[in-house]
Motif scaffolding. Structure first.
Motif, mmCIF file in Angstrom:
data_model
loop_
_atom_site.group_PDB
_atom_site.id
_atom_site.type_symbol
_atom_site.label_atom_id
_atom_site.label_comp_id
_atom_site.label_asym_id
_atom_site.label_seq_id
_atom_site.Cartn_x
_atom_site.Cartn_y
_atom_site.Cartn_z
ATOM 1 N N TYR A 200 95.901 36.407 -18.837
ATOM 2 C CA TYR A 200 96.175 37.329 -17.745
ATOM 3 C C TYR A 200 96.060 36.687 -16.364
ATOM 4 N N GLY A 201 97.007 37.017 -15.523
ATOM 5 C CA GLY A 201 96.977 36.795 -14.080
ATOM 6 C C GLY A 201 96.188 35.597 -13.596
ATOM 7 N N GLY A 202 95.202 35.900 -12.764
ATOM 8 C CA GLY A 202 94.440 34.853 -12.095
ATOM 9 C C GLY A 202 93.733 33.909 -13.055
ATOM 10 N N LYS A 208 97.822 29.885 -8.987
ATOM 11 C CA LYS A 208 97.462 30.921 -8.014
ATOM 12 C C LYS A 208 96.016 30.766 -7.541
ATOM 13 N N LYS A 209 95.108 31.565 -8.090
ATOM 14 C CA LYS A 209 93.739 31.560 -7.563
ATOM 15 C C LYS A 209 93.038 30.232 -7.855
ATOM 16 N N CYS A 210 93.277 29.682 -9.060
ATOM 17 C CA CYS A 210 92.536 28.473 -9.453
ATOM 18 C C CYS A 210 92.936 27.277 -8.588
ATOM 19 N N PRO A 250 89.660 41.756 1.135
ATOM 20 C CA PRO A 250 89.265 41.612 -0.264
ATOM 21 C C PRO A 250 90.344 42.167 -1.184
ATOM 22 N N SER A 251 90.303 41.760 -2.443
ATOM 23 C CA SER A 251 91.275 42.232 -3.424
ATOM 24 C C SER A 251 91.342 43.760 -3.396
ATOM 25 N N ALA A 252 92.549 44.278 -3.585
ATOM 26 C CA ALA A 252 92.782 45.728 -3.684
ATOM 27 C C ALA A 252 92.489 46.488 -2.387
ATOM 28 N N PRO A 366 94.795 50.241 -14.175
ATOM 29 C CA PRO A 366 94.579 50.144 -12.719
ATOM 30 C C PRO A 366 94.901 48.756 -12.150
ATOM 31 N N ASN A 367 94.822 47.728 -12.988
ATOM 32 C CA ASN A 367 95.146 46.362 -12.525
ATOM 33 C C ASN A 367 96.517 45.919 -13.060
ATOM 34 N N SER A 368 97.381 46.897 -13.388
ATOM 35 C CA SER A 368 98.721 46.507 -13.871
ATOM 36 C C SER A 368 99.505 45.872 -12.724
ATOM 37 N N ARG A 369 100.435 45.025 -13.070
ATOM 38 C CA ARG A 369 101.027 44.117 -12.071
ATOM 39 C C ARG A 369 102.538 44.044 -12.166
ATOM 40 N N PHE A 370 103.140 43.596 -11.078
ATOM 41 C CA PHE A 370 104.536 43.158 -11.084
ATOM 42 C C PHE A 370 104.583 41.711 -10.633
HETATM 43 O O1 O2Y Z 1 93.284 40.349 -12.056
HETATM 44 C C1 O2Y Z 1 94.033 39.380 -11.868
HETATM 45 O O2 O2Y Z 1 94.121 38.440 -12.653
HETATM 46 C C2 O2Y Z 1 94.851 39.319 -10.698
HETATM 47 S S1 O2Y Z 1 93.907 39.171 -9.270
HETATM 48 C C3 O2Y Z 1 94.990 39.067 -7.946
HETATM 49 C C4 O2Y Z 1 96.343 38.960 -8.160
HETATM 50 C C5 O2Y Z 1 97.192 38.871 -7.092
HETATM 51 C C6 O2Y Z 1 96.672 38.831 -5.839
HETATM 52 N N1 O2Y Z 1 95.346 38.927 -5.619
HETATM 53 C C7 O2Y Z 1 94.505 39.077 -6.635
HETATM 54 C C8 O2Y Z 1 93.064 39.191 -6.278
HETATM 55 O O3 O2Y Z 1 92.215 39.547 -7.079
HETATM 56 O O4 O2Y Z 1 92.744 38.930 -5.102
#
Ligand code: O2Y
Ligand code: MN
Length: 571
Positions: A200-202, A208-210, A250-252, A366-370
């Motif tokens: 998943y994502g990050g 991205k984050k890493c 911050p996130s969200a 709640p953390n669903s994404r595009f």
């Molecule tokens: O939960 C995830 O893996 C995604 S977290 C994320 C994704 C896009 C932009 N910002 C964030 C964040 O948590 O800051």
């Protein structure tokens, strides 16, 4: 192996990873359309992707992740430096030897029966001196497809790696998707990342984050630049000037919405326009002219779906109509993506594919994404891909605070701005943590993302204030203040333009302010409140001196606990 040459260091590393992980096949990604289409077809065939309604959403797909794998996992995310102190109290730390032993055991034979994809990528415009390259090895075609949207992936990145010889090594495997066997390890001294057990994502899109935050923040300190958790927008004034603003939340907290803001009609009529450069990450470097120039290292948006609507973000809705990967959203009966806040339709299936039943909770996670290419955004800046970046005139820090923190105030100078950023705290949301409304310290919105000791990070920020520097003005905003009945005091969304106008006015020297102990603030006549007769501006701007002193004391304690003497250096 791809046609053309592969740097020996890369070829050797790929061979060593293959010896350990034992994939059935190795695929070097070239980033072509044909490759992307083949990946989508493969994932459709094995059920990893579901094609969405081609009439309403051409080129759009739904992925359902494992229900136990739906978000970043901060408690399983480590920074592995030789010295524990280098990672700081803001990171979970593990000794590199111990981390490598743990990860080597997990990766042993983990790609048997799978294809190993080698994904060369570039974070930032391919010809930008500010950009940096990496290679992610992964056994997840879903990750490859996302990386293709989020980064400049493939042949051009490989050529740049060949030229530079330096790249961040990211190794990722889905493993068994077992939360008990899940780790996200960063080795900044080795410029490497290892991620196991999450798709998943990050946790899995390692660019991205890493890379772009945790590893890049480390590199940025060594090389004299900044890797920040910030959106970038260009604000075009009626005179035709465009001022670029970087903002950390911050996130969200609505970064994507602010990055794609459409000014209210009154503003548009006068010639105001907001251009999107990036919605999440900003790399900034001082240039010869003394200003900070910034790029968005990403090529796409990985945004939160719930809450995205015609009111909150019309630009996002427009770009999500085609060529988008959706993850963990709900489905309507005619195969369209749906999430809470989108509209008043009732979905047929929830994010886990079950017939929708409100008793099971939200339809979309709640953390669903595009995931969508930045170029699909109607407000995407014509300068977003400029190799030299865009000059930053203002930095805005912000948080979600129901009380205490006024709508907007300005730092007296850079050092005071660093103090304001270091003091940031925000209330948590369901998407970020599952817990709602808990105030969490999140300096510069980097708590989960700074790859080294926060004390050293703030000192690095302070070091930019040097002779010849023409640093951005710094501001703090809070869109989320509530009245005693729990109602938001500020309308938010497009109306945030009023605050951006004041910020631009301060940058240009045309907007007035009143002095306060927090720094300059707009007085009633300094900010456009036309049509907001219901808005209690005094309540929005009011600061309780005692509560503020308490908040400042807490921030001082936090900063001094990191590196004694640091607070005094912050203005
Ligand atoms: O939960 C995830 O893996 C995604 S977290 C994320 C994704 C896009 C932009 N910002 C964030 C964040 O948590 O800051
Ligand atoms: Mn983010």
């Amino acid at each position: 192996m791809p046609a053309g040459s592969v740097p020996p260091a890369l070829a050797d590393w790929v061979a060593a990873v293959a010896r350990r992980t034992r994939p059935d096949r190795i695929h070097w990604c070239d980033g072509s359309d044909a490759e992307y289409d083949a990946l989508l077809a493969l994932m459709e065939a094995d059920g990893t992707l579901i094609r969405l309604n081609p009439e309403t959403h051409p080129g759009c797909w739904l992925h359902r992740s494992d229900p136990d794998d739906v978000a970043r996992v901060e408690h399983l995310t480590f920074v592995c430096t030789r010295e524990r102190d280098a990672a700081g109290p803001n990171n979970h730390w593990m000794a590199p030897d111990e981390a490598h032993a743990k990860m080597d055991a997990l990766f042993e034979g983990c790609m048997r029966g799978r294809t190993m994809y080698v994904v060369p990528y570039c974070m930032g415009p391919i010809d930008s001196p500010l950009a940096r390259c990496g290679v992610e090895i992964t056994d997840s075609p879903y990750v490859v497809a996302n990386m293709r949207i989020m980064t400049r992936m493939g042949a051009a990145a490989l050529r740049r790696i060949e030229r530079e010889g330096r790249f961040v090594r990211g190794l990722h495997s889905l493993g068994e998707l077992d939360p008990e066997r899940r780790f996200i390890m960063h080795f900044p001294e080795e410029l490497s990342i290892q991620s196991y057990g999450s798709g998943y994502g990050g946790n899995a899109l390692l660019g991205k984050k890493c890379h772009a935050l945790r590893i890049a923040s480390w590199q940025a300190r060594e090389e004299g630049w900044l890797a920040e958790h910030m959106l970038i927008v260009g604000i075009q004034t009626p005179r035709g000037d465009t001022h670029y603003v970087a903002a950390a939340f911050p996130s969200a907290c609505g970064k994507t919405n602010l990055a794609m803001l459409i000014p209210p009609e009154r503003y548009r009529e006068r010639g105001w326009k907001v251009w999107t450069v990036g919605d999440d990450i900003c790399w900034m470097r001082p240039s010869e002219d003394g200003r900070l120039w910034a790029i968005n290292p990403e090529a796409g948006f990985f945004g939160v779906a719930p809450g995205t609507s015609a009111k909150s973000n019309p630009n996002a809705l427009a770009m999500l109509q085609r060529d988008t990967l959706f993850t963990n959203v709900a489905l309507t009966d005619d195969g369209q993506p749906w999430w809470e806040g989108l509209d008043d339709r009732v979905p047929a299936f929830d994010w886990q594919g079950r017939p929708y039943d409100p008793a099971n909770g939200p339809a979309a996670h709640p953390n669903s994404r595009f995931t969508v290419a930045a170029s699909r955004c109607p407000s995407y800046s014509p300068h977003a891909e400029d190799p030299q970046g865009v000059p930053i005139s203002a930095i805005v820090f912000g948080g979600r605070r129901a009380s205490l923190v006024p709508l907007v105030f300005e730092a007296r100078d850079w050092t005071h701005g660093v103090r304001i950023g270091a003091s940031m705290a925000s209330e948590t949301t369901a998407a970020a943590t599952g817990q709602v409304g808990v105030v969490r310290r999140d300096p510069m919105a980097m708590k989960p993302f700074c790859g080294y000791h926060f004390g050293d990070y703030f000192a690095h920020w302070l070091s930019f204030d040097r002779p010849g520097a023409r640093l951005p003005k710094v501001f703090h905003v809070n869109w989320f203040r509530k009245d005693a009945d729990g109602r938001f005091l500020w309308p938010g969304f497009g109306e945030n333009m009023r605050v951006l106008e004041w910020i631009v006015g301060r940058v240009e020297g045309s907007a007035g302010a009143v002095e306060s102990r927090l720094g300059p603030m707009p007085g009633r006549g300094d900010i456009d409140l036309a049509g907001l007769e219901d808005c209690d501006f005094d309540a929005l701007m009011q600061v309780d001196p005692e509560a503020w002193s308490k908040e400042s004391e807490e921030a001082r304690g936090f900063v001094e606990g990191l590196r004694p003497g640091l607070w005094r250096q912050m203005g």
